[in-house]
Scaffold this motif. Structure first.
Motif, PDB file in Angstrom:
ATOM      1  N   UNK A 166      -4.507   2.248   7.655  1.00 29.79           N
ATOM      2  CA  UNK A 166      -4.810   1.138   6.739  1.00 29.79           C
ATOM      3  C   UNK A 166      -3.847  -0.020   7.013  1.00 29.79           C
ATOM      4  N   UNK A 167      -4.414  -1.213   7.188  1.00 32.07           N
ATOM      5  CA  UNK A 167      -3.647  -2.434   7.428  1.00 32.07           C
ATOM      6  C   UNK A 167      -4.012  -3.488   6.379  1.00 32.07           C
ATOM      7  N   UNK A 168      -3.189  -4.490   6.283  1.00 33.88           N
ATOM      8  CA  UNK A 168      -3.388  -5.573   5.319  1.00 33.88           C
ATOM      9  C   UNK A 168      -4.147  -6.733   5.967  1.00 33.88           C
ATOM     10  N   UNK A 169      -5.171  -7.241   5.288  1.00 32.72           N
ATOM     11  CA  UNK A 169      -5.969  -8.362   5.804  1.00 32.72           C
ATOM     12  C   UNK A 169      -5.303  -9.716   5.624  1.00 32.72           C
ATOM     13  N   UNK A 170      -4.476  -9.853   4.570  1.00 33.09           N
ATOM     14  CA  UNK A 170      -3.856 -11.150   4.288  1.00 33.09           C
ATOM     15  C   UNK A 170      -2.492 -10.935   3.657  1.00 33.09           C
ATOM     16  N   UNK A 171      -1.689 -11.973   3.592  1.00 30.41           N
ATOM     17  CA  UNK A 171      -0.375 -11.883   2.957  1.00 30.41           C
ATOM     18  C   UNK A 171      -0.527 -11.573   1.478  1.00 30.41           C
ATOM     19  N   UNK A 172       0.368 -10.721   0.957  1.00 27.69           N
ATOM     20  CA  UNK A 172       0.406 -10.420  -0.480  1.00 27.69           C
ATOM     21  C   UNK A 172       1.834 -10.530  -0.984  1.00 27.69           C
ATOM     22  N   UNK A 173       1.962 -10.936  -2.231  1.00 32.36           N
ATOM     23  CA  UNK A 173       3.263 -11.084  -2.861  1.00 32.36           C
ATOM     24  C   UNK A 173       3.652  -9.805  -3.606  1.00 32.36           C
ATOM     25  N   UNK A 174       4.937  -9.628  -3.801  1.00 33.83           N
ATOM     26  CA  UNK A 174       5.471  -8.495  -4.546  1.00 33.83           C
ATOM     27  C   UNK A 174       4.735  -8.346  -5.884  1.00 33.83           C
ATOM     28  N   UNK A 175       4.438  -7.116  -6.266  1.00 36.07           N
ATOM     29  CA  UNK A 175       3.768  -6.748  -7.523  1.00 36.07           C
ATOM     30  C   UNK A 175       2.275  -7.049  -7.564  1.00 36.07           C
ATOM     31  N   UNK A 176       1.700  -7.555  -6.477  1.00 35.16           N
ATOM     32  CA  UNK A 176       0.241  -7.714  -6.462  1.00 35.16           C
ATOM     33  C   UNK A 176      -0.402  -6.344  -6.393  1.00 35.16           C
ATOM     34  N   UNK A 177      -1.606  -6.266  -6.904  1.00 40.18           N
ATOM     35  CA  UNK A 177      -2.343  -5.004  -6.940  1.00 40.18           C
ATOM     36  C   UNK A 177      -3.310  -4.953  -5.763  1.00 40.18           C
ATOM     37  N   UNK A 178      -3.302  -3.824  -5.059  1.00 42.81           N
ATOM     38  CA  UNK A 178      -4.143  -3.649  -3.874  1.00 42.81           C
ATOM     39  C   UNK A 178      -5.605  -3.459  -4.269  1.00 42.81           C
ATOM     40  N   UNK A 179      -6.454  -4.233  -3.652  1.00 42.16           N
ATOM     41  CA  UNK A 179      -7.907  -4.127  -3.821  1.00 42.16           C
ATOM     42  C   UNK A 179      -8.532  -3.835  -2.465  1.00 42.16           C
ATOM     43  N   UNK A 180      -9.732  -3.340  -2.446  1.00 40.73           N
ATOM     44  CA  UNK A 180     -10.419  -3.016  -1.201  1.00 40.73           C
ATOM     45  C   UNK A 180     -10.536  -4.240  -0.292  1.00 40.73           C
ATOM     46  N   UNK A 181     -10.726  -5.416  -0.878  1.00 38.96           N
ATOM     47  CA  UNK A 181     -10.866  -6.638  -0.076  1.00 38.96           C
ATOM     48  C   UNK A 181      -9.586  -6.994   0.692  1.00 38.96           C
ATOM     49  N   UNK A 182      -8.449  -6.394   0.331  1.00 38.13           N
ATOM     50  CA  UNK A 182      -7.188  -6.643   1.021  1.00 38.13           C
ATOM     51  C   UNK A 182      -6.986  -5.736   2.239  1.00 38.13           C
ATOM     52  N   UNK A 183      -7.828  -4.731   2.403  1.00 40.06           N
ATOM     53  CA  UNK A 183      -7.597  -3.699   3.411  1.00 40.06           C
ATOM     54  C   UNK A 183      -8.453  -3.864   4.657  1.00 40.06           C
ATOM     55  N   UNK A 184      -7.873  -3.500   5.790  1.00 38.56           N
ATOM     56  CA  UNK A 184      -8.635  -3.344   7.035  1.00 38.56           C
ATOM     57  C   UNK A 184      -8.217  -2.005   7.639  1.00 38.56           C
TER      58      UNK A 184
END
Length: 86
Positions: free
Chosen positions: A15-33
């Motif tokens: 699992x990799x990240x699609x875009x930059x995320x900030x601390x304490x953000x919640x992971x959603x399916x749209x964030x994953x590759x």
């Protein structure tokens, strides 16, 4: 069958990240590759990280590790036990 186990990581995905995320953000399916090889969190475990908060700022194409998330201690122990059984 045993000789094919060493190729498992090559053919499965992590699992990799699609875009930059900030601390304490919640992971959603749209964030994953999902990309090869399987050297991080396996793509089969993606549901375990959905709706979890991240501990620190993460950048695009980051390969997720279990330590990237805030966990309740008992949840992490249960997940580890299930992983060991597989």
């Amino acid at each position: 069958i045993r000789k094919f186990n060493k190729f498992k990581n090559v053919f499965q995905k992590s699992i990799y990240l699609k875009k930059d995320l900030q601390k304490n953000e919640i992971i959603k399916l749209k964030h994953l590759s999902f990309k090869k090889p399987d050297t991080g969190i396996s793509a089969m475990d993606y549901e375990k990280i959905l709706n979890k908060k991240i501990k620190k700022n993460l950048f695009k194409n980051h390969k997720f590790k279990w330590s990237d998330f805030k966990w309740k201690r008992y949840v992490l122990l249960l997940d580890l036990e299930q992983t060991m059984v597989r």
